[in-house]
Design a protein around this motif. Structure first.
Motif, mmCIF file in Angstrom:
data_model
loop_
_atom_site.group_PDB
_atom_site.id
_atom_site.type_symbol
_atom_site.label_atom_id
_atom_site.label_comp_id
_atom_site.label_asym_id
_atom_site.label_seq_id
_atom_site.Cartn_x
_atom_site.Cartn_y
_atom_site.Cartn_z
ATOM 1 N N HIS A 195 0.861 -1.173 0.000
ATOM 2 C CA HIS A 195 0.000 0.000 0.000
ATOM 3 C C HIS A 195 0.913 1.244 0.000
ATOM 4 O O HIS A 195 0.761 2.137 -0.824
ATOM 5 C CB HIS A 195 -0.901 -0.020 1.239
ATOM 6 C CG HIS A 195 -1.981 1.002 1.188
ATOM 7 N ND1 HIS A 195 -3.122 0.833 0.439
ATOM 8 C CD2 HIS A 195 -2.075 2.230 1.753
ATOM 9 C CE1 HIS A 195 -3.871 1.911 0.552
ATOM 10 N NE2 HIS A 195 -3.267 2.773 1.346
ATOM 11 N N SER A 201 3.272 1.357 -3.214
ATOM 12 C CA SER A 201 2.582 1.845 -4.416
ATOM 13 C C SER A 201 2.310 3.352 -4.317
ATOM 14 O O SER A 201 2.296 4.041 -5.341
ATOM 15 C CB SER A 201 1.277 1.065 -4.647
ATOM 16 O OG SER A 201 0.378 1.266 -3.577
ATOM 17 N N PRO A 261 -6.887 2.474 -9.917
ATOM 18 C CA PRO A 261 -6.682 1.341 -9.014
ATOM 19 C C PRO A 261 -5.626 0.339 -9.506
ATOM 20 O O PRO A 261 -5.144 -0.449 -8.713
ATOM 21 C CB PRO A 261 -8.061 0.673 -8.983
ATOM 22 C CG PRO A 261 -8.660 0.994 -10.307
ATOM 23 C CD PRO A 261 -8.142 2.346 -10.688
HETATM 24 P P1 ATP Z 1 0.821 -6.450 3.699
HETATM 25 O O1 ATP Z 1 2.230 -6.146 4.049
HETATM 26 O O2 ATP Z 1 0.018 -6.917 4.870
HETATM 27 O O3 ATP Z 1 0.663 -7.365 2.520
HETATM 28 P P2 ATP Z 1 -0.041 -4.399 1.858
HETATM 29 O O4 ATP Z 1 -0.049 -2.917 2.020
HETATM 30 O O5 ATP Z 1 0.936 -4.981 0.890
HETATM 31 O O6 ATP Z 1 0.162 -5.017 3.300
HETATM 32 P P3 ATP Z 1 -2.087 -5.895 0.475
HETATM 33 O O7 ATP Z 1 -3.387 -6.398 1.031
HETATM 34 O O8 ATP Z 1 -1.083 -6.918 0.095
HETATM 35 O O9 ATP Z 1 -1.519 -4.836 1.512
HETATM 36 O O10 ATP Z 1 -2.474 -5.020 -0.764
HETATM 37 C C1 ATP Z 1 -1.517 -4.555 -1.668
HETATM 38 C C2 ATP Z 1 -1.754 -3.091 -1.983
HETATM 39 O O11 ATP Z 1 -0.740 -2.654 -2.883
HETATM 40 C C3 ATP Z 1 -3.061 -2.827 -2.695
HETATM 41 O O12 ATP Z 1 -4.086 -2.528 -1.805
HETATM 42 C C4 ATP Z 1 -2.740 -1.636 -3.556
HETATM 43 O O13 ATP Z 1 -2.919 -0.462 -2.805
HETATM 44 C C5 ATP Z 1 -1.259 -1.758 -3.827
HETATM 45 N N1 ATP Z 1 -0.944 -2.280 -5.161
HETATM 46 C C6 ATP Z 1 -0.331 -3.458 -5.458
HETATM 47 N N2 ATP Z 1 -0.191 -3.618 -6.779
HETATM 48 C C7 ATP Z 1 -0.718 -2.528 -7.359
HETATM 49 C C8 ATP Z 1 -0.876 -2.095 -8.724
HETATM 50 N N3 ATP Z 1 -0.460 -2.856 -9.752
HETATM 51 N N4 ATP Z 1 -1.466 -0.896 -8.955
HETATM 52 C C9 ATP Z 1 -1.879 -0.135 -7.930
HETATM 53 N N5 ATP Z 1 -1.761 -0.477 -6.624
HETATM 54 C C10 ATP Z 1 -1.195 -1.657 -6.330
#
Ligand code: ATP
Ligand code: ATP
Ligand code: MG
Ligand code: MG
Ligand code: MG
Ligand code: MG
Length: 258
Positions: free
Chosen positions: A37, A40, A48
């Motif tokens: 999160h 990105s 998104p």
């Molecule tokens: P954790 O460390 O618990 O996994 P996290 O912040 O990585 O926490 P996730 O549930 O894995 O949370 O979600 C990944 C987040 O990364 C998404 O919610 C989104 O905000 C972001 N993200 C990942 N890939 C993309 C992409 N290709 N485009 C835009 N945003 C992305």
């Protein structure tokens, strides 16, 4: 004072615990970006869905399939990838910590190495990391259900995120957009997209709606100087954005996992 180094090496080794994955089961290693999160945000991914970020993930997955020949299928969405090892695999004698760490670190270093190819005008601000876990699935059906579960998740998240970011881009705050979407069903979300924003959900790119599946094309038999050698070659590694929930995908590609 007692001297260090008096303990028998055998005794020291005995503290290592067995961590072997159940034999003859499909091992799925799922990696997920740590705090993506934030990653990105800092790297200004398009919301998104940043297509270049997804393509970088896919390219890393292709590299993983080429590096680990026991991995026969991978499915990825957002910052996660699931890698499926063939059930007879004896990679690292099935020690889970070695399998998870080797795949996860190979994926991560490839992500860093290839960043510039996908983001030539973006500097990587800090080193990303991924966590990994392994789960054994004992039957083909449960394995396919696992993969279907990830694709359903892709669909639900993508639909929600598409609505959420359209609302935010139209001027609502993040909290207002969240409240607006609370309790809405699939149909209501599709109507919102279509009526308010003129977006037909089903016309959005497949890579966003279906995630990415990575596998070898059907294996080809090597032919050497007119003679058919017994050696089987694996086909090239491809990335498709297909429906893996429906049984027909697996029936059309029986060489992948069954
Ligand atoms: P954790 O460390 O618990 O996994 P996290 O912040 O990585 O926490 P996730 O549930 O894995 O949370 O979600 C990944 C987040 O990364 C998404 O919610 C989104 O905000 C972001 N993200 C990942 N890939 C993309 C992409 N290709 N485009 C835009 N945003 C992305
Ligand atoms: P495995 O994948 O089983 O760990 P390996 O080739 O990495 O196989 P190791 O027992 O881990 O084998 O040994 C690491 C090898 O890497 C050493 O034998 C040495 O050849 C090389 N190596 C590692 N660090 C250095 C270094 N700083 N200088 C020179 N050679 C090194
Ligand atoms: Mg996580
Ligand atoms: Mg994450
Ligand atoms: Mg994630
Ligand atoms: Mg070593």
């Amino acid at each position: 004072t007692k001297d260090i180094g008096k303990t028998e090496p055998e005794f020291i080794r005995s503290f290592q615990f067995e961590n072997k994955l159940l034999p003859l089961t499909w091992v799925v290693v799922r990696i997920d970006g740590c705090h993506f999160h934030r990653f990105s945000d800092v790297h200004e991914f398009e919301k998104p869905n940043d297509e270049q970020a997804l393509k970088l993930m896919n390219s890393c997955a292709v590299a993983v399939l080429k590096e680990f020949e026991d991995i026969h299928f991978a499915y990825g969405v957002s910052d996660e990838y699931s890698f499926v090892l063939k059930k007879e695999s004896e990679l690292y004698k099935r020690q889970s910590s070695k399998i998870i760490s080797a795949i996860t670190s190979f994926f991560t270093s490839t992500y860093v190495l290839q960043w510039g190819e996908f983001f030539p005008h973006k500097e990587m601000k800090y080193p990303p990391s991924f966590d990994g876990r392994a789960v054994c699935y004992p039957t083909y059906n449960i394995l396919l259900d696992y993969l279907a579960w990830r694709q359903v998740d892709c669909h639900i998240n993508n639909q929600y995120n598409t609505c959420f970011w359209m609302l935010v881009k139209s001027g609502k705050t993040k909290t207002q957009s969240q409240d607006y979407l609370k309790g809405t069903q699939t149909r209501e979300k599709n109507e919102l997209l279509s009526c308010q924003f003129g977006i037909e959900y089903n016309s959005l790119p497949l890579i966003f709606r279906m995630g990415s599946s990575v596998f070898h094309l059907k294996e080809a038999v090597a032919v050497e100087s007119g003679e058919v050698s017994g050696k089987k070659l694996k086909g090239e590694v491809v990335v498709h954005h297909c429906n893996i929930i429906e049984r027909c995908f697996w029936e059309e590609h029986p060489h992948i996992l069954s």
